[in-house]
Design an enzyme around this catalytic site. Structure first.
Site, PDB file in Angstrom:
ATOM      1  N   LYS A 129       8.612  54.419  55.330  1.00 26.42           N
ATOM      2  CA  LYS A 129      10.057  54.665  55.381  1.00 26.42           C
ATOM      3  C   LYS A 129      10.324  55.648  56.499  1.00 26.42           C
ATOM      4  CE  LYS A 129      13.755  53.399  53.146  1.00 26.42           C
ATOM      5  NZ  LYS A 129      14.024  52.183  52.357  1.00 26.42           N
ATOM      6  N   ASP A 169      18.376  50.436  56.227  1.00 24.08           N
ATOM      7  CA  ASP A 169      18.613  51.103  54.945  1.00 24.08           C
ATOM      8  C   ASP A 169      20.013  51.712  55.087  1.00 24.08           C
ATOM      9  OD1 ASP A 169      17.089  51.925  52.333  1.00 24.08           O
ATOM     10  OD2 ASP A 169      18.100  53.746  52.939  1.00 24.08           O
ATOM     11  N   ASN A 243      25.891  47.096  52.500  1.00 23.77           N
ATOM     12  CA  ASN A 243      25.167  45.827  52.544  1.00 23.77           C
ATOM     13  C   ASN A 243      24.754  45.332  51.155  1.00 23.77           C
ATOM     14  OD1 ASN A 243      22.048  44.713  52.765  1.00 23.77           O
ATOM     15  ND2 ASN A 243      23.494  43.711  54.140  1.00 23.77           N
TER      16      ASN A 243
END
Ligand code: NDP
Ligand code: 2IT
Length: 448
Positions: A129, A169, A243
């Site tokens: 990440k 993200d 999203n």
């Protein structure tokens, strides 16, 4: 929950000491360690191989300066991160978060979760990440581009299609991925699938945009079905309006539910007629406006300032799709009081440990993030496959595979929970099933 196993108690103490101040990381690790207690008791070989000691420490953490020039000619400096968490089952894979709240503890918690999530998809992806404390809100296209280029100017030397494949993200969508991809291509002088969530014109996969929200609904449909319930005729509350939230709302509606609310970090809308999803897409995806603008064209709908009030709206199913720790004990208790029977997580770690305790005590069906929202990274994995094969599949083909993967994830969680005597506890099931594959791979590869 309270651990009894002294080895795990000591391990958790070390994690707390070593990661002082990183509360989100400690929270994520604690949840997983607690549910692994029965596995550890059955599998001393994992203890001997030091699998857990290695799993609570990322393989590599990269922190870098991201300087860029704003529209007024002023130099701005942000902090960039990439945590390459675990590569036991494949190249590091996971999104990039751009939000002012980002610090190492957030990226580490997300990377840790990603390891188990990616394992559940059954695709060959390790966990990673990254992101930055950059705030994309209110920035011009030029500022976003210059930031993304500067970010990639450092990141590019650490990633690659067989090494580490970032994606979107919070705050990172198709626009940002496009700018980052362009800069990577220029610096590395190669056109490869180094990022996922790319535009369709340059190697992106159809259905990646929809994947997390759709996948959330596929997983939730399976969980509901196994318990004699369905989306059909239900009232659904969804937080966020990004999203994940948008495509969860679309699919839940298609499955016969009425979605009555969405939110952003300023407040939430309630529309008793069911949310007008096309309008939300126009406002959020095209015009980049705030959710409160919805009530201008829908005067019947109500806008309320503040985030947590959204959980006071009576619903059958709650799909938190905004951010971590957005449902606390008090909100969970209101959901129970209002007759909510399922909470399924589109966001990463949206429920506090106290909220989860309330769900489990009250028999609420609980779909944990690392299983329920794995559809996004699953289709990222499919994008990697298409890029490697230099071809692209139809929307239907990708969507069918996504559906199959989510059905498979539900089955694994259900089966693992049953096998370890915790039937119906899909959180334990997800943690155990995700862990077993990674642990076997780590043990087989020796102490690395
Ligand atoms: P977006 O940036 O598209 O949307 C985020 C939404 O959540 C926005 O409506 C935003 O409101 C809201 N939000 C963000 N931070 C907060 C906050 N602190 N309090 C209240 N609302 C907030 O992100 P995504 O939809 O991609 O991501 C949403 C969640 O889903 C995240 O937890 C992410 O990690 C997770 N996720 C995303 C995947 C993906 O493929 N995109 C895959 C799996 C999980 P505002 O505009 O006001 O900031
Ligand atoms: O949390 C997540 O799974 C994501 N943000 C998607 C990661 C990815 O690589 O598609």
């Amino acid at each position: 929950m309270g651990l009894k196993n002294s080895y795990l108690i000591n391990l958790l103490e070390t994690v707390k000491k070593r990661n002082r101040g990183e509360s989100e990381f400690i929270q994520a690790v604690t949840e997983v360690i607690e549910t692994l207690e029965p596995v550890i008791e059955r599998r001393p070989d994992f203890v001997k191989a030091g699998v857990l000691e290695r799993l609570v420490e990322p393989e590599r953490q990269i922190i870098f300066r991201v300087p860029w020039v704003d529209d007024n000619g002023n130099v701005q400096v942000n902090r960039g991160f990439r945590v390459q968490y675990n590569s036991a089952i494949g190249p590091y894979k996971g999104g990039l978060r751009l939000h002012p709240s980002v610090y190492l503890g957030i990226i580490k918690f997300l990377g840790f979760e990603q390891v188990f999530k990616n394992s559940l998809t059954t695709l060959p992806m390790g966990g990673g990440k990254g992101g930055s404390d950059f705030d994309p809100k209110g920035k011009s296209d030029g500022e976003i581009m210059r930031f993304c280029q500067s970010f990639m100017t450092e990141l590019y030397r650490h990633i690659g299609p067989d090494c580490d494949v970032p994606a979107g993200d919070i705050g990172t969508g198709a626009r940002e991925i496009g700018y980052m991809f362009g800069q990577y291509k220029r610096l590395a002088n190669e056109f490869t699938g180094v990022l996922t969530g790319k535009g369709i014109a340059f190697g992106g996969s159809l259905a990646r945009t929809e994947a997390t929200g759709y996948g959330l609904c596929y997983f939730t449909r399976e969980m509901l079905k196994a318990n004699g319930k369905s989306f059909e005729g239900s009232t659904v509350v969804i937080s966020g309006s990004g999203n994940v939230a948008i495509y969860a709302a679309q699919k839940a509606t298609e499955m016969g539910a009425k979605v009555v609310s969405l939110s952003d970090s300023n407040g939430y809308i309630y529309d008793s007629n069911g949310i007008d999803i096309e309008l939300v897409k126009q406002l959020k995806e095209v015009e980049r406006k705030r959710i409160k603008e919805y009530v201008i064209t829908h005067p019947d709908a109500v806008y309320t300032e503040g985030c947590s009030g959204i959980w006071t709206i009576p619903c059958d199913i709650a799909l938190p799709c905004a951010t971590q720790n957005e449902i606390d004990r008090a909100s969970a208790e209101i959901l129970v009081k209002n007759g909510c029977f399922a909470v399924s997580e589109g966001a990463n770690m949206p429920s506090t440990p106290e909220a989860i305790e309330v769900y489990l005590k009250n028999g609420i069906l609980y779909g944990p993030a690392k299983a329920a929202n794995a559809g996004g990274v699953a289709v990222s994995g499919l994008e990697m496959s298409q890029n490697s094969a230099r071809l692209s599949w139809t929307f239907q083909e990708v969507d069918n595979r996504l559906n199959d993967i989510m059905v498979g994830i539900f089955k694994s969680c259900d089966a693992a929970a049953k096998e370890y005597g915790m039937e119906g506890n899909y959180m334990a099931g997800a943690n155990i099933a995700g862990f077993l594959r990674v642990a076997e791979a780590m043990k087989a590869q020796g102490c690395v």
